[in-house]
Design an enzyme around this catalytic site. Structure first.
Site, PDB file in Angstrom:
ATOM      1  CB  ILE A  17     -65.005-105.436 -29.226  1.00 16.21           C
ATOM      2  CG1 ILE A  17     -65.005-105.711 -27.910  1.00 16.21           C
ATOM      3  CG2 ILE A  17     -66.198-104.260 -29.370  1.00 16.21           C
ATOM      4  CD1 ILE A  17     -63.970-104.479 -26.963  1.00 16.21           C
ATOM      5  CE  LYS A  46     -68.554-114.572 -30.673  1.00 16.04           C
ATOM      6  NZ  LYS A  46     -69.422-115.454 -31.560  1.00 16.04           N
ATOM      7  N   GLY A  47     -62.584-115.200 -28.025  1.00 16.71           N
ATOM      8  CA  GLY A  47     -61.392-116.252 -27.961  1.00 16.71           C
ATOM      9  C   GLY A  47     -61.606-117.276 -27.239  1.00 16.71           C
ATOM     10  NE  ARG A  48     -55.841-119.316 -25.459  1.00 10.05           N
ATOM     11  CZ  ARG A  48     -54.534-119.893 -25.711  1.00 10.05           C
ATOM     12  NH1 ARG A  48     -54.344-120.859 -26.129  1.00 10.05           N
ATOM     13  NH2 ARG A  48     -53.706-119.097 -25.512  1.00 10.05           N
ATOM     14  N   GLY A 108     -63.594-116.895 -23.868  1.00  8.73           N
ATOM     15  CA  GLY A 108     -64.863-116.303 -24.154  1.00  8.73           C
ATOM     16  C   GLY A 108     -65.057-115.348 -24.764  1.00  8.73           C
ATOM     17  CD  GLU A 109     -69.550-114.178 -26.337  1.00 10.91           C
ATOM     18  OE1 GLU A 109     -70.015-114.933 -27.137  1.00 10.91           O
ATOM     19  OE2 GLU A 109     -70.092-113.366 -25.528  1.00 10.91           O
ATOM     20  CB  VAL A 110     -63.588-108.869 -25.570  1.00 11.87           C
ATOM     21  CG1 VAL A 110     -63.116-107.344 -25.064  1.00 11.87           C
ATOM     22  CG2 VAL A 110     -62.541-109.777 -24.989  1.00 11.87           C
ATOM     23  CE  LYS A 128     -59.708-112.156 -21.577  1.00  9.91           C
ATOM     24  NZ  LYS A 128     -58.238-112.243 -21.306  1.00  9.91           N
ATOM     25  CG  ASP A 155     -50.455-115.869 -24.887  1.00 14.30           C
ATOM     26  OD1 ASP A 155     -49.478-116.205 -25.887  1.00 14.30           O
ATOM     27  OD2 ASP A 155     -51.368-115.968 -24.744  1.00 14.30           O
TER      28      ASP A 155
END
Length: 508
Positions: free
Chosen positions: A209, A211-213, A215-217, A230, A331
Site C-alpha cells: 500500500i 513505499k518510502g525511503r 522500505g515498504e508498507v 511497515k 517530521d
C-alpha cells in the site's frame, strides 16, 4: 588371539580420543579479542561468531517444525545503546541472551531430540579419565546412539494457535484491541514481547500500500483483522529500532497517535526483514485523502482538532512513576498523518522523534542519519539557528509544520475548493533542495498564500488566523500545541460560529 586383538583396538581407541581431546583443548585456549558465541548460521565459519555484545539463542516454530537459532548480537544494534536487546529484557521462554564465551550453546540443550557434539564431549573426557575398557567403550557407543532410538518428546508448540494459547493466555482473546486493553490499561507501553512476536509470526501479507525511503508498507491479515506492516530495509535498521522504541514509550498510546501493535525481525538466513506492525486505516494518509477528496468546514475542524490533540499529547510530559516524557515529532506532514474511518486523524511515523529527559534537561536525539522533510522544515531548522540542546525549539518546529498541514486541508474546503497542492508549490520545485527552501522561507520570509475566499467563510477565516500564528518567523511567538487544540475546539462549537456572524453584521 582374541585378547591381543582387543588390546590393539583399545589402544587405537585411546589414541583417537587423546588426539580429539588435544584438539578440543586447543580450540578452547584460542585467544580472542571479543566474545565468542556458538553460531549455527551458514555465514559463521567453524560454527563460531565473535561480537562485542551478547550471545543469544532462540527457538521458533516454522511449518510445525521447531527451529533453533544460535548467533551473536552486536552492541551497536541494541537500543537504548549499550543496553541488552529488547527481546532479552524480559524472561521469555523462546529467546535468551548471555555474555560469556559459547554460553548460548547450552541455552536450549535439553530441547533437541538428538545428541550434539557438545553433549558427546563430556562423555569422551569421562572415558579418558576413568580409562574405560572395551566393555565400557561398547556401552558408551550404545549410549551415544541411544537418543536416536528414543521416542522424541512432544514439541511444546504443536501449531501456531496452540503456541500462543499455551505460552500466553492473552493470545486467547479474539482481537488485537482486546489484547491492548488487557495489557496497557492506559499505560500505552505496548504488548508483551512474547505476544508481539507471536502476532508477527501469524500475519499474512496481502498487498503493498506504500513505499518510502525506509522500505515498504503492506496490508496484512491477522485472524481476519487488517493490520499495516511497515517493512524496513536492512540499511534502515537504526530507524526501525528507534521507531519501535518510541512507540513503546509508557503512556504514549492515544486515539490520535497511530496504534502500535508489534515489532519483530525475520531472518531467513540470507537477509533480515524488520517489521513494524500498526493499526490499518483504509483511508490512507491525509495526503492521499486530500488529493482525492474535498472536505466541508465541519470535517476540516474535526480533522484539524484531532491532529492538534495528538500533537499536544506528544508534546506533553506526564509526571509520575510511570510518566510519559515529552516527545517532539520532527517530521510532521500530511503523508505522516493517517485518516481514520470516522474522518479524525492519527499521527504516525515516529522514527525521527526526540524525547525530553527531564532529570538531566537533555534531548534524546536518534542516531539515524535521516532528516525531516525539507518542504516542512521551520526557518530555524533550515538556517541551522535552532538550539538543538534544548527541547522547546523542537516543539516549536512541530507547530510550524502543523500550520502548513492546516493550509493543505483548508485549500480543499469550501464551496469552491482549490486543487490539492503541497505548501510552497508555487515557489520551489517538486523536490526542493535545502537552498531553495532556505531562500524562500528564511531570506524572502514567504509563507503559503491565503486565498481571498477564505475571509468570507467564518471557519476558514478562523483557521487561517491559527495557521498564521503557527508559522511566525520567531519561534517563541508561535502558539503551543495545547493552545491550538483549545482554539480549534472553540471554532468547532456552534456558539462560536454564531458569535462570528454577529460580529460581522456589527462591522457592516
Amino acid at each position: 588371539m582374541f585378547s591381543s586383538r582387543n588390546v590393539i583396538m583399545n589402544s587405537f581407541q585411546w589414541r583417537k580420543w587423546f588426539l580429539f581431546l588435544i584438539f578440543a583443548v586447543y580450540r578452547r585456549l584460542d585467544t580472542v579479542d571479543g566474545l565468542k558465541c556458538y553460531c549455527n548460521s551458514e555465514r559463521c565459519p567453524n560454527s563460531t561468531c565473535e561480537t562485542d555484545g551478547f550471545c543469544f539463542a532462540s527457538t521458533s516454530l516454522e511449518n510445525k517444525v521447531q527451529k533453533f537459532t544460535y548467533q551473536c548480537w552486536d552492541r551497536k544494534n541494541s537500543f537504548p545503546p549499550g543496553d541488552m536487546p529488547i527481546w532479552c529484557r524480559e524472561k521469555e521462554r523462546d529467546i535468551s541472551c548471555c555474555a560469556t564465551d559459547y554460553c548460548n550453546r547450552e541455552l536450549f540443550a535439553e530441547t533437541g531430540t538428538t545428541a550434539t557434539a557438545w553433549k558427546v564431549l563430556p562423555w569422551v573426557m569421562g572415558l579418558m579419565v576413568l580409562g574405560v575398557c572395551a566393555a565400557i567403550s561398547f556401552w558408551w557407543a550404545k549410549r551415544s546412539h541411544g537418543p536416536k532410538k528414543r521416542v522424541p518428546s512432544r514439541t511444546p508448540y504443536p501449531t501456531d494457535d496452540s503456541v500462543c494459547e499455551a505460552r500466553h493466555p492473552m493470545m486467547r482473546t479474539t482481537t488485537i484491541r482486546d489484547m491492548i486493553e488487557l495489557t496497557t490499561s492506559g499505560s500505552g507501553s505496548g504488548l508483551p514481547l512474547l505476544v508481539q512476536r507471536s502476532i508477527a509470526r501469524q500475519i499474512q501479507l496481502v498487498d503493498i500500500i506504500g513505499k518510502g525511503r525506509f522500505g515498504e508498507v503492506w496490508r496484512g491479515r491477522w485472524r481476519g483483522e487488517n493490520v499495516a506492516v511497515k517493512i524496513f530495509s536492512s540499511r534502515e535498521e537504526s530507524s526501525w529500532f528507534r521507531e519501535a522504541e518510541i512507540y513503546q514509550t509508557v503512556m504514549l498510546r492515544h486515539e490520535n497517535i497511530l496504534g502500535f501493535i508489534a515489532a519483530d525481525n525475520k531472518d531467513n538466513g540470507t537477509w533480515t526483514q524488520l517489521w513494524l506492525i500498526t493499526d490499518y486505516h483504509e483511508n490512507g494518509s491525509l495526503f492521499d485523502f486530500l488529493s482525492a477528496r474535498t472536505i466541508d468546514s465541519i470535517t476540516l475542524v474535526k480533522m484539524s482538532l484531532s491532529i492538534a490533540t495528538g500533537l499536544a499529547h506528544l508534546h506533553m510530559d506526564i509526571v509520575g512513576t510511570k510518566g510519559k516524557p515529552a516527545i517532539a515529532h520532527r517530521d510532521l506532514k500530511s503523508k505522516n498523518i493517517l485518516v481514520k474511518s470516522n474522518l479524525t486523524c492519527v499521527i504516525g511515523d515516529l522514527g525521527l522523534a526526540v524525547r525530553h529527559n527531564v532529570a538531566s534537561d537533555s534531548v534524546d536525539v536518534p542516531t539515524t542519519n535521516r532528516v525531516g522533510t525539507k518542504r516542512y522544515m521551520a526557518p530555524e531548522v533550515l538556517d541551522e539557528t535552532m538550539d538543538t540542546r534544548q527541547f522547546d525549539p523542537y516543539k516549536r518546529s512541530d507547530v510550524y509544520s502543523f500550520g502548513l498541514v492546516l493550509w493543505e486541508m483548508a485549500r480543499r474546503c469550501g464551496v469552491m475548493p482549490d486543487e490539492y497542492q503541497p505548501p510552497y508549490y508555487d515557489c520551489v520545485p517538486p523536490d526542493p533542495a535545502l537552498e531553495d527552501m532556505r531562500r524562500v522561507v528564511c531570506t524572502e520570509k514567504r509563507r503559503p498564500n491565503v486565498p481571498n475566499r477564505w475571509h468570507s467563510d467564518h471557519v476558514l477565516s478562523s483557521i487561517s488566523k491559527v495557521m498564521k500564528e503557527c508559522w511566525y518567523q520567531n519561534p517563541a511567538a508561535r502558539l503551543t500545541a495545547l493552545r491550538i487544540k483549545k482554539t480549534l475546539a472553540n471554532i468547532g462549537t456552534p456558539d462560536y460560529i454564531k458569535l462570528e456572524v454577529e460580529l460581522d453584521e456589527i462591522r457592516v
